[in-house]
Design an enzyme around this catalytic site. Structure first.
Site, PDB file in Angstrom:
ATOM      1  N   ALA A  13     124.162 -46.279  31.964  1.00  0.00           N
ATOM      2  CA  ALA A  13     124.628 -46.215  33.348  1.00  0.00           C
ATOM      3  C   ALA A  13     124.453 -47.558  34.035  1.00  0.00           C
ATOM      4  O   ALA A  13     123.634 -48.385  33.626  1.00  0.00           O
ATOM      5  CB  ALA A  13     123.843 -45.153  34.123  1.00  0.00           C
ATOM      6  N   LYS A  28     127.422 -40.504  58.132  1.00  0.00           N
ATOM      7  CA  LYS A  28     127.630 -41.685  57.309  1.00  0.00           C
ATOM      8  C   LYS A  28     126.288 -42.414  57.192  1.00  0.00           C
ATOM      9  O   LYS A  28     125.723 -42.838  58.201  1.00  0.00           O
ATOM     10  CB  LYS A  28     128.686 -42.596  57.931  1.00  0.00           C
ATOM     11  CG  LYS A  28     129.024 -43.819  57.078  1.00  0.00           C
ATOM     12  CD  LYS A  28     130.105 -44.657  57.747  1.00  0.00           C
ATOM     13  CE  LYS A  28     131.441 -43.939  57.732  1.00  0.00           C
ATOM     14  NZ  LYS A  28     132.534 -44.810  58.262  1.00  0.00           N
ATOM     15  N   GLY A  40     119.753 -46.453  31.609  1.00  0.00           N
ATOM     16  CA  GLY A  40     119.825 -45.609  30.426  1.00  0.00           C
ATOM     17  C   GLY A  40     118.556 -45.799  29.629  1.00  0.00           C
ATOM     18  O   GLY A  40     118.036 -46.923  29.523  1.00  0.00           O
ATOM     19  N   ASN A  44     116.488 -49.355  28.995  1.00  0.00           N
ATOM     20  CA  ASN A  44     115.255 -49.646  29.719  1.00  0.00           C
ATOM     21  C   ASN A  44     114.125 -50.011  28.759  1.00  0.00           C
ATOM     22  O   ASN A  44     113.347 -50.941  29.007  1.00  0.00           O
ATOM     23  CB  ASN A  44     114.847 -48.438  30.566  1.00  0.00           C
ATOM     24  CG  ASN A  44     115.868 -48.088  31.617  1.00  0.00           C
ATOM     25  OD1 ASN A  44     116.668 -48.922  32.026  1.00  0.00           O
ATOM     26  ND2 ASN A  44     115.858 -46.838  32.056  1.00  0.00           N
ATOM     27  N   LYS A 184     108.277 -38.037  22.592  1.00  0.00           N
ATOM     28  CA  LYS A 184     107.681 -38.212  23.917  1.00  0.00           C
ATOM     29  C   LYS A 184     108.212 -37.168  24.900  1.00  0.00           C
ATOM     30  O   LYS A 184     109.136 -37.430  25.675  1.00  0.00           O
ATOM     31  CB  LYS A 184     107.963 -39.613  24.479  1.00  0.00           C
ATOM     32  CG  LYS A 184     107.105 -39.921  25.730  1.00  0.00           C
ATOM     33  CD  LYS A 184     107.726 -40.957  26.638  1.00  0.00           C
ATOM     34  CE  LYS A 184     108.804 -40.412  27.510  1.00  0.00           C
ATOM     35  NZ  LYS A 184     108.344 -39.433  28.525  1.00  0.00           N
ATOM     36  N   GLY A 228      98.045 -38.720  33.730  1.00  0.00           N
ATOM     37  CA  GLY A 228      97.978 -39.639  32.613  1.00  0.00           C
ATOM     38  C   GLY A 228      98.854 -39.218  31.448  1.00  0.00           C
ATOM     39  O   GLY A 228      99.982 -38.754  31.629  1.00  0.00           O
ATOM     40  N   ASP A 255     110.457 -44.451  30.612  1.00  0.00           N
ATOM     41  CA  ASP A 255     110.974 -45.403  29.623  1.00  0.00           C
ATOM     42  C   ASP A 255     110.033 -46.584  29.469  1.00  0.00           C
ATOM     43  O   ASP A 255     109.828 -47.091  28.360  1.00  0.00           O
ATOM     44  CB  ASP A 255     112.360 -45.898  30.041  1.00  0.00           C
ATOM     45  CG  ASP A 255     113.380 -44.780  30.122  1.00  0.00           C
ATOM     46  OD1 ASP A 255     113.305 -43.852  29.297  1.00  0.00           O
ATOM     47  OD2 ASP A 255     114.247 -44.838  31.019  1.00  0.00           O
ATOM     48  N   ALA A 292     113.029 -49.647  35.773  1.00  0.00           N
ATOM     49  CA  ALA A 292     112.127 -50.188  34.754  1.00  0.00           C
ATOM     50  C   ALA A 292     111.942 -51.691  34.930  1.00  0.00           C
ATOM     51  O   ALA A 292     111.986 -52.459  33.976  1.00  0.00           O
ATOM     52  CB  ALA A 292     112.657 -49.869  33.352  1.00  0.00           C
TER      53      ALA A 292
END
Length: 310
Positions: A13, A28, A40, A44, A184, A228, A255, A292
């Site tokens: 992205a 607005k 993405g 990252n 992960k 953590g 990431d 990131a």
């Protein structure tokens, strides 16, 4: 010789982050301090590994003018990259920080449709890329099969490299036991896998260890947010607390954690030190601005702070 780390991003992205005085429906919303990044999961990770001094190649799907932006950004950031061309344009994600409430709003499109020939080319590229570690991170794009990451894991494992996965939903479930070296999950993703809440730390430690014992992956890094993270292997399970910093954003924190952990493991650091490096990189990401946006100087400062407190 440093380990060669490749990352795979199948649904990248352009990330735009901006600030608004107040977010109100029907109005607005005037914004300021716009920042654009290549985003993405795998992208990252590659950027943070490079910042830490590692060798990282970002392999990603690229299409449209937004895909070219991602390519140009990585070139400017001196991150080596390769692309698999797709017909659809890469998505644009928007993060808005509301000054009046201190809340952050994230708008994340599904992404472009990826044709069978396109995702098959991504798998073929994995058969060719020279890497010791392959980190696949992020969601699948529409049109991709649920077992795409399972296929990718088998390809990488068959070549003798270590496959790392960070994804969610059916794509995560389908990949369990497919040759993953490091998995992960977040706490919510772990709970989705086991089918029930896992509320306390002893249960979280036990469930992370059980995933390894059941063959889901050889190593599991369970992220717990403010509590953590846990790292489980066949021989041990350890927990490290989060690192307290002033948080400005949550974009790219997971990431960045994964990048620090993989870099530490690839450098043959002890498990507790690699886990700590991951947590430090995650903390460095949330105290910055952008996706990131980890700086080596911030990582070194946090590590020095931890050593002085020990």
């Amino acid at each position: 010789m440093p380990a060669r780390i490749a990352t795979l991003t199948v649904n990248p992205a352009v990330d735009m982050a901006t600030v608004a005085p107040s977010v109100r429906p029907g109005h607005k919303i005037r914004t300021f301090d716009e920042r654009y990044d290549a985003g993405g999961g795998g992208i990252n990770v590659a950027r943070v590994v490079g910042e830490l001094g590692g060798q990282a190649l970002a392999l990603f799907a690229s299409g449209g003018v937004t895909g070219r932006f991602v390519e140009e950004f990585l070139t400017a950031a001196r991150v080596p990259w390769q692309t698999v061309g797709i017909a659809g344009a890469c998505r644009i994600s928007v993060t808005v920080y509301d000054q009046s409430t201190g809340q952050e709003y994230r708008f994340v499109p599904r992404g472009p449709e990826v044709a069978p020939s396109e995702w098959a080319t991504m798998l073929e590229r994995l058969r060719q890329v020279e890497a010791d570690w392959v980190v696949a991170s992020g969601s699948l794009a529409p049109g991709m099969p649920t077992d795409f990451y399972a296929q990718a894991a088998r390809i990488v494992a068959a070549r003798g490299a270590r496959f790392v996965l960070d994804t969610s939903g059916p794509a995560l479930t389908a990949a369990l036991g497919a040759g993953i070296f490091l998995l992960k999950p977040s706490l919510s993703e772990l709970e989705a896998i086991v089918g029930r809440p896992v509320d306390d730390l002893p249960s979280q430690l036990a469930q992370a260890k059980r995933l390894v014992e059941d063959g889901a992956a050889r190593m599991v890094a369970l992220t717990l947010g403010d509590a953590g993270a846990i790292l489980a292997t066949a021989d041990s399970v350890i927990h490290s607390p989060a690192i307290a910093v002033r948080q400005k954003t949550g974009v790219g924190a997971g990431d960045s954690f994964l990048a620090g952990l993989v870099f530490g493991l690839s450098e043959r650091q002890p498990l507790d030190e690699a886990l700590q490096l991951g947590l430090v990189c995650g903390a460095a990401a949330v105290q910055g601005v952008g996706t990131a946006a980890v700086r080596r100087a911030d990582v070194d400062a946090l590590l020095a702070r931890l050593r002085s407190d020990a």
